[in-house]
Design a protein around this motif. Structure first.
Motif, PDB file in Angstrom:
ATOM      1  N   GLU A 431       0.771  -1.238   0.000  1.00  0.00           N
ATOM      2  CA  GLU A 431       0.000   0.000   0.000  1.00  0.00           C
ATOM      3  C   GLU A 431       0.802   1.287   0.000  1.00  0.00           C
ATOM      4  OE1 GLU A 431      -3.052  -0.095   2.943  1.00  0.00           O
ATOM      5  OE2 GLU A 431      -3.853  -2.016   2.259  1.00  0.00           O
ATOM      6  N   GLU A 432       2.104   1.243   0.292  1.00  0.00           N
ATOM      7  CA  GLU A 432       2.868   2.490   0.361  1.00  0.00           C
ATOM      8  C   GLU A 432       4.180   2.370  -0.410  1.00  0.00           C
ATOM      9  OE1 GLU A 432       1.372   5.048   4.030  1.00  0.00           O
ATOM     10  OE2 GLU A 432       3.027   3.716   4.566  1.00  0.00           O
ATOM     11  N   LEU A 433       4.396   3.321  -1.305  1.00  0.00           N
ATOM     12  CA  LEU A 433       5.574   3.348  -2.176  1.00  0.00           C
ATOM     13  C   LEU A 433       6.553   4.414  -1.685  1.00  0.00           C
ATOM     14  CD1 LEU A 433       6.904   2.319  -4.836  1.00  0.00           C
ATOM     15  CD2 LEU A 433       5.721   4.208  -5.991  1.00  0.00           C
ATOM     16  N   PHE A 434       7.812   4.006  -1.533  1.00  0.00           N
ATOM     17  CA  PHE A 434       8.859   4.906  -1.052  1.00  0.00           C
ATOM     18  C   PHE A 434       9.890   5.122  -2.151  1.00  0.00           C
ATOM     19  CE2 PHE A 434       6.799   3.255   2.598  1.00  0.00           C
ATOM     20  CZ  PHE A 434       6.930   4.203   3.602  1.00  0.00           C
ATOM     21  N   LEU A 435      10.532   6.282  -2.111  1.00  0.00           N
ATOM     22  CA  LEU A 435      11.482   6.681  -3.133  1.00  0.00           C
ATOM     23  C   LEU A 435      12.808   7.091  -2.491  1.00  0.00           C
ATOM     24  CD1 LEU A 435      11.983   7.317  -6.153  1.00  0.00           C
ATOM     25  CD2 LEU A 435      10.965   9.575  -5.756  1.00  0.00           C
ATOM     26  N   TYR A 436      13.920   6.598  -3.069  1.00  0.00           N
ATOM     27  CA  TYR A 436      15.264   6.936  -2.598  1.00  0.00           C
ATOM     28  C   TYR A 436      16.120   7.291  -3.805  1.00  0.00           C
ATOM     29  CZ  TYR A 436      13.604   4.639   1.635  1.00  0.00           C
ATOM     30  OH  TYR A 436      12.874   4.291   2.746  1.00  0.00           O
ATOM     31  N   TYR A 437      17.132   8.126  -3.580  1.00  0.00           N
ATOM     32  CA  TYR A 437      17.979   8.541  -4.703  1.00  0.00           C
ATOM     33  C   TYR A 437      19.435   8.683  -4.270  1.00  0.00           C
ATOM     34  CZ  TYR A 437      17.556  13.235  -2.639  1.00  0.00           C
ATOM     35  OH  TYR A 437      17.587  14.307  -1.781  1.00  0.00           O
ATOM     36  N   THR A 438      20.329   8.636  -5.259  1.00  0.00           N
ATOM     37  CA  THR A 438      21.758   8.758  -5.003  1.00  0.00           C
ATOM     38  C   THR A 438      22.457   9.245  -6.273  1.00  0.00           C
ATOM     39  OG1 THR A 438      23.720   7.599  -4.153  1.00  0.00           O
ATOM     40  CG2 THR A 438      22.321   6.394  -5.682  1.00  0.00           C
ATOM     41  N   ASP A 439      23.714   9.696  -6.128  1.00  0.00           N
ATOM     42  CA  ASP A 439      24.541  10.056  -7.279  1.00  0.00           C
ATOM     43  C   ASP A 439      25.475   8.923  -7.684  1.00  0.00           C
ATOM     44  OD1 ASP A 439      23.558  12.715  -7.479  1.00  0.00           O
ATOM     45  OD2 ASP A 439      24.807  13.289  -5.779  1.00  0.00           O
ATOM     46  N   TRP A 446      21.974   6.299  -0.214  1.00  0.00           N
ATOM     47  CA  TRP A 446      20.613   6.408  -0.733  1.00  0.00           C
ATOM     48  C   TRP A 446      19.804   7.299   0.204  1.00  0.00           C
ATOM     49  CZ3 TRP A 446      19.149   4.707  -5.465  1.00  0.00           C
ATOM     50  CH2 TRP A 446      20.012   3.824  -6.113  1.00  0.00           C
ATOM     51  N   LYS A 447      19.407   8.470  -0.299  1.00  0.00           N
ATOM     52  CA  LYS A 447      18.687   9.448   0.511  1.00  0.00           C
ATOM     53  C   LYS A 447      17.183   9.267   0.337  1.00  0.00           C
ATOM     54  CE  LYS A 447      22.389  12.869  -0.003  1.00  0.00           C
ATOM     55  NZ  LYS A 447      22.734  14.222  -0.506  1.00  0.00           N
ATOM     56  N   ALA A 448      16.461   9.386   1.431  1.00  0.00           N
ATOM     57  CA  ALA A 448      15.005   9.259   1.388  1.00  0.00           C
ATOM     58  C   ALA A 448      14.384  10.523   0.810  1.00  0.00           C
ATOM     59  CB  ALA A 448      14.460   9.000   2.791  1.00  0.00           C
ATOM     60  N   PRO A 450      11.810  13.473   0.543  1.00  0.00           N
ATOM     61  CA  PRO A 450      11.085  14.154   1.623  1.00  0.00           C
ATOM     62  C   PRO A 450       9.583  13.912   1.606  1.00  0.00           C
ATOM     63  CG  PRO A 450      11.825  15.735  -0.036  1.00  0.00           C
ATOM     64  CD  PRO A 450      12.498  14.436  -0.345  1.00  0.00           C
ATOM     65  N   LYS A 451       9.038  13.456   0.498  1.00  0.00           N
ATOM     66  CA  LYS A 451       7.594  13.212   0.441  1.00  0.00           C
ATOM     67  C   LYS A 451       7.235  11.756   0.704  1.00  0.00           C
ATOM     68  CE  LYS A 451       5.535  17.034  -1.961  1.00  0.00           C
ATOM     69  NZ  LYS A 451       4.483  17.426  -2.932  1.00  0.00           N
ATOM     70  N   ASN A 452       8.197  10.956   1.156  1.00  0.00           N
ATOM     71  CA  ASN A 452       7.888   9.549   1.438  1.00  0.00           C
ATOM     72  C   ASN A 452       6.800   9.405   2.495  1.00  0.00           C
ATOM     73  OD1 ASN A 452       9.549   8.242  -0.354  1.00  0.00           O
ATOM     74  ND2 ASN A 452      11.268   8.046   1.051  1.00  0.00           N
ATOM     75  N   PRO A 453       5.872   8.451   2.276  1.00  0.00           N
ATOM     76  CA  PRO A 453       5.705   7.658   1.068  1.00  0.00           C
ATOM     77  C   PRO A 453       5.111   8.498  -0.061  1.00  0.00           C
ATOM     78  CG  PRO A 453       3.931   7.188   2.594  1.00  0.00           C
ATOM     79  CD  PRO A 453       4.855   8.137   3.300  1.00  0.00           C
ATOM     80  N   ILE A 454       5.640   8.333  -1.257  1.00  0.00           N
ATOM     81  CA  ILE A 454       5.171   9.148  -2.375  1.00  0.00           C
ATOM     82  C   ILE A 454       3.804   8.700  -2.874  1.00  0.00           C
ATOM     83  CG2 ILE A 454       7.458   9.899  -3.119  1.00  0.00           C
ATOM     84  CD1 ILE A 454       7.308   7.659  -5.268  1.00  0.00           C
ATOM     85  N   VAL A 455       3.424   7.464  -2.571  1.00  0.00           N
ATOM     86  CA  VAL A 455       2.088   6.948  -2.878  1.00  0.00           C
ATOM     87  C   VAL A 455       1.614   6.140  -1.673  1.00  0.00           C
ATOM     88  CG1 VAL A 455       0.672   5.500  -4.385  1.00  0.00           C
ATOM     89  CG2 VAL A 455       2.591   6.797  -5.359  1.00  0.00           C
ATOM     90  N   SER A 456       0.377   6.394  -1.232  1.00  0.00           N
ATOM     91  CA  SER A 456      -0.227   5.610  -0.154  1.00  0.00           C
ATOM     92  C   SER A 456      -1.632   5.210  -0.609  1.00  0.00           C
ATOM     93  CB  SER A 456      -0.283   6.425   1.144  1.00  0.00           C
ATOM     94  OG  SER A 456      -0.720   5.630   2.230  1.00  0.00           O
ATOM     95  N   ASP A 457      -1.656   4.228  -1.495  1.00  0.00           N
ATOM     96  CA  ASP A 457      -2.905   3.845  -2.160  1.00  0.00           C
ATOM     97  C   ASP A 457      -2.779   2.390  -2.609  1.00  0.00           C
ATOM     98  OD1 ASP A 457      -5.056   3.418  -3.871  1.00  0.00           O
ATOM     99  OD2 ASP A 457      -4.939   5.393  -4.799  1.00  0.00           O
ATOM    100  N   VAL A 458      -3.617   1.523  -2.066  1.00  0.00           N
ATOM    101  CA  VAL A 458      -3.533   0.097  -2.370  1.00  0.00           C
ATOM    102  C   VAL A 458      -3.763  -0.194  -3.844  1.00  0.00           C
ATOM    103  CG1 VAL A 458      -5.969  -0.356  -1.873  1.00  0.00           C
ATOM    104  CG2 VAL A 458      -4.280  -2.184  -1.573  1.00  0.00           C
ATOM    105  N   SER A 459      -4.383   0.722  -4.564  1.00  0.00           N
ATOM    106  CA  SER A 459      -4.706   0.465  -5.973  1.00  0.00           C
ATOM    107  C   SER A 459      -3.586   0.840  -6.939  1.00  0.00           C
ATOM    108  CB  SER A 459      -5.982   1.227  -6.371  1.00  0.00           C
ATOM    109  OG  SER A 459      -5.725   2.609  -6.504  1.00  0.00           O
TER     110      SER A 459
END
Length: 540
Positions: A431-439, A446-448, A450-459
């Motif tokens: 149900e919840e999608l998280f996003l991390y990024y790096t150079d 891997w930095k989290a 700031p809007k995590n979770p970027i999606v909170s929707d089971v669909s």
């Protein structure tokens, strides 16, 4: 300059609190951003909170239904279990009668505390004009369809009336008297059980309250500038009556028949993940899925999560393979030929924990894989040393949290991973999608996002394959688990993706409706002129 820590007050209405609320309080007590923590108890010693709802025939039978449901589908850990607060860790505990007519003394007491935010976790309808005594106003939850303000009936309306999701919102009212939508989530509705439905939803609510407090501390005075303002009456609480007894009876009979039917049919059939493919140059949601050719595994196993790769003009499909007898997946690869035939899959990576979703990507002339290793609470990176059969473990990108279906993407000179996380027991990994990024993929941090979770929707949270471009537009396949795990696929268009913001919306969907034996589909990928997808089928 060091940021000022937060002074937080919680409003409750019972001496003991539900476990999900206790988790919120306990997490805040140990947070680095906390300065003072006050709990305001607005209960009366001899009062029963829900006594305002008169006992009648309808509520009596619904109460019996709830007791039976809880006995049959007892959730663990139980979010509604009552536990005592440890007042030793509180800056102050205030007991104040809810029916007290004069709030002057309470106002004065709260004003002197110079609170930053008040969070109403009670079942009370608090007069915001009276208790708006904090810098950032008051927050409250709007959970599910409201039935006579009785929290014990939360989720009943959604289940009896077969709603797609169970929704809740965290709403903040600032000193400007405007309402802001701080967080919104859509959870799975388990039509078989109100206890299971409500339990997972409450545990998820406990997570996003503490997340928003951490965001408030990070953003300070800029916090409300980044929260959407609610239009007048946009989420106005509608008071629902309990569904009729005929609805309850119909639901109970249908549920009983469904359980009985499932028990009988399971003796004569089983469900199996298979692969399907088509050679075509048009990937953008090819709507003629009935023309795809099936690749059927032996009856003792599944083949799922297909990721294709072309090398020297030859087509390979990397898959999750799992024997029913072992119930533990491993990674295999098969070669697919232009005439539709294929080689026997060969096992290439196996561990003593479940592996699936063999995500492939190229980096600096090397081929890498990030298979799902969620049961090991890791995100692992493998490098191909001899294509396609030899792979070497390279490093663990993240650990400590169950992460599933991790999807890599390169964009704007940064590397991103999209992954679903199960951060605590009791919540779903769908149900919840998280996003991390790096150079730097190999050596970078891997930095989290700031809007995590970027999606909170089971669909549309859980990943369903490679993120892809169509022209300059970016699309993310996502699993639709609103009906059940792996039910369908949604195609989400990514509108914003940077270190500060993320936005996507749905443009298309794939449902398992192109053949009578289908029950689900949850991965789609393409490479060159080949599209592969998986499907869950009924087998007898």
């Amino acid at each position: 300059m060091k940021k000022a820590q937060l002074r937080i007050a919680f409003i409750i209405d019972t001496i003991k609190v539900e476990k999900w609320k206790h988790r919120v309080i306990n997490t805040i007590e140990n947070a680095s951003y906390l300065k003072d923590f006050v709990v305001l108890n607005l209960s009366d010693k001899n009062e029963k909170i829900e006594s305002s709802f008169s006992l009648n025939k309808k509520s009596f039978w619904y109460d019996q239904y709830l007791r039976l449901d809880n006995r049959l589908f007892r959730p663990n850990p139980n979010a509604d279990e009552l536990v005592a607060l440890d007042k030793n860790y509180l800056s102050e505990f205030i007991q104040y009668p809810y029916d007290q007519k004069d709030y002057t003394s309470l106002q004065d007491r709260l004003r002197k505390m110079e609170l930053d935010v008040i969070i109403n976790l009670s079942n009370r309808n608090i007069d915001f004009s009276v208790l708006n005594m904090s810098k950032y106003g008051m927050w409250h939850l709007k959970l599910a369809d409201n039935i006579h303000h009785l929290k014990k009936y939360d989720g009943i309306n959604e289940i009896i009336k077969k709603k797609v999701t169970l929704d809740s919102h965290l709403i903040g009212r600032n000193s400007d008297n405007k309402e802001y939508l701080l967080f919104s989530t859509k959870s799975f509705v388990d039509y078989l059980s109100i206890s299971r439905t409500k339990n997972a939803h409450l545990w998820k609510n406990s997570l996003f309250i503490t997340r928003k407090l951490a965001e408030l501390y990070r953003l300070g005075n800029n916090f409300y500038d980044l929260q959407p303002i609610l239009a007048d009456k946009e989420l106005e609480t509608k008071i629902h009556a309990l569904p009729s007894l005929s609805h309850l009876l119909g639901h109970t009979l249908k549920t009983s028949l469904k359980l009985l039917s499932k028990k009988i049919t399971n003796r004569y059939r089983f469900q199996q993940w298979i692969l399907l493919f088509k050679f075509t140059d048009d990937f953008f949601i090819n709507e003629h899925l009935e023309s795809y050719i099936r690749i059927k595994p032996p009856k003792d196993r599944i083949w799922a999560d297909p990721f294709p790769y072309v090398k020297d003009g030859r087509y390979y499909i990397f898959i999750e393979e799992m024997l029913f007898s072992d119930n533990k997946g491993f990674i295999s690869v098969m070669e697919l030929y232009k005439d539709g035939t294929f080689s026997k899959p060969k096992k290439i990576i196996e561990n003593d924990y479940h592996m699936s979703y063999p995500f492939l990507f190229e980096h600096e002339n090397n081929l890498y894989m990030i298979p799902e290793t969620g049961s090991n609470k890791t995100i692992e990176l493998y490098k191909c040393s001899e294509f396609p059969y030899k792979w070497e473990y390279t490093k663990t990108l993240r650990k400590g949290v169950k992460s599933v279906d991790t999807t890599f993407f390169e964009h704007d000179n940064k590397y991103w991973i999209f992954t679903n996380e199960k951060q605590i027991e009791g919540v779903s990994a769908h149900e919840e999608l998280f996003l991390y990024y790096t150079d730097d993929i190999i050596n970078g941090e891997w930095k989290a996002h700031p809007k995590n979770p970027i999606v909170s929707d089971v669909s549309c949270a859980r990943s369903a394959g490679n993120i892809f471009f169509k022209g300059k537009r970016i699309f993310r396949p996502a699993q639709n688990c609103s009906k059940r795990y792996g039910y369908g696929i949604k195609i989400q268009e990514i509108i914003k993706l940077n270190e500060h913001d993320y936005e996507e919306y749905n443009i298309n969907s794939i449902y398992p409706d192109w053949a009578n034996d289908l029950k689900g589909t949850h991965t789609i990928n393409s490479t060159d002129d080949l599209i592969v997808i998986d499907a869950l089928v009924n087998k007898f």
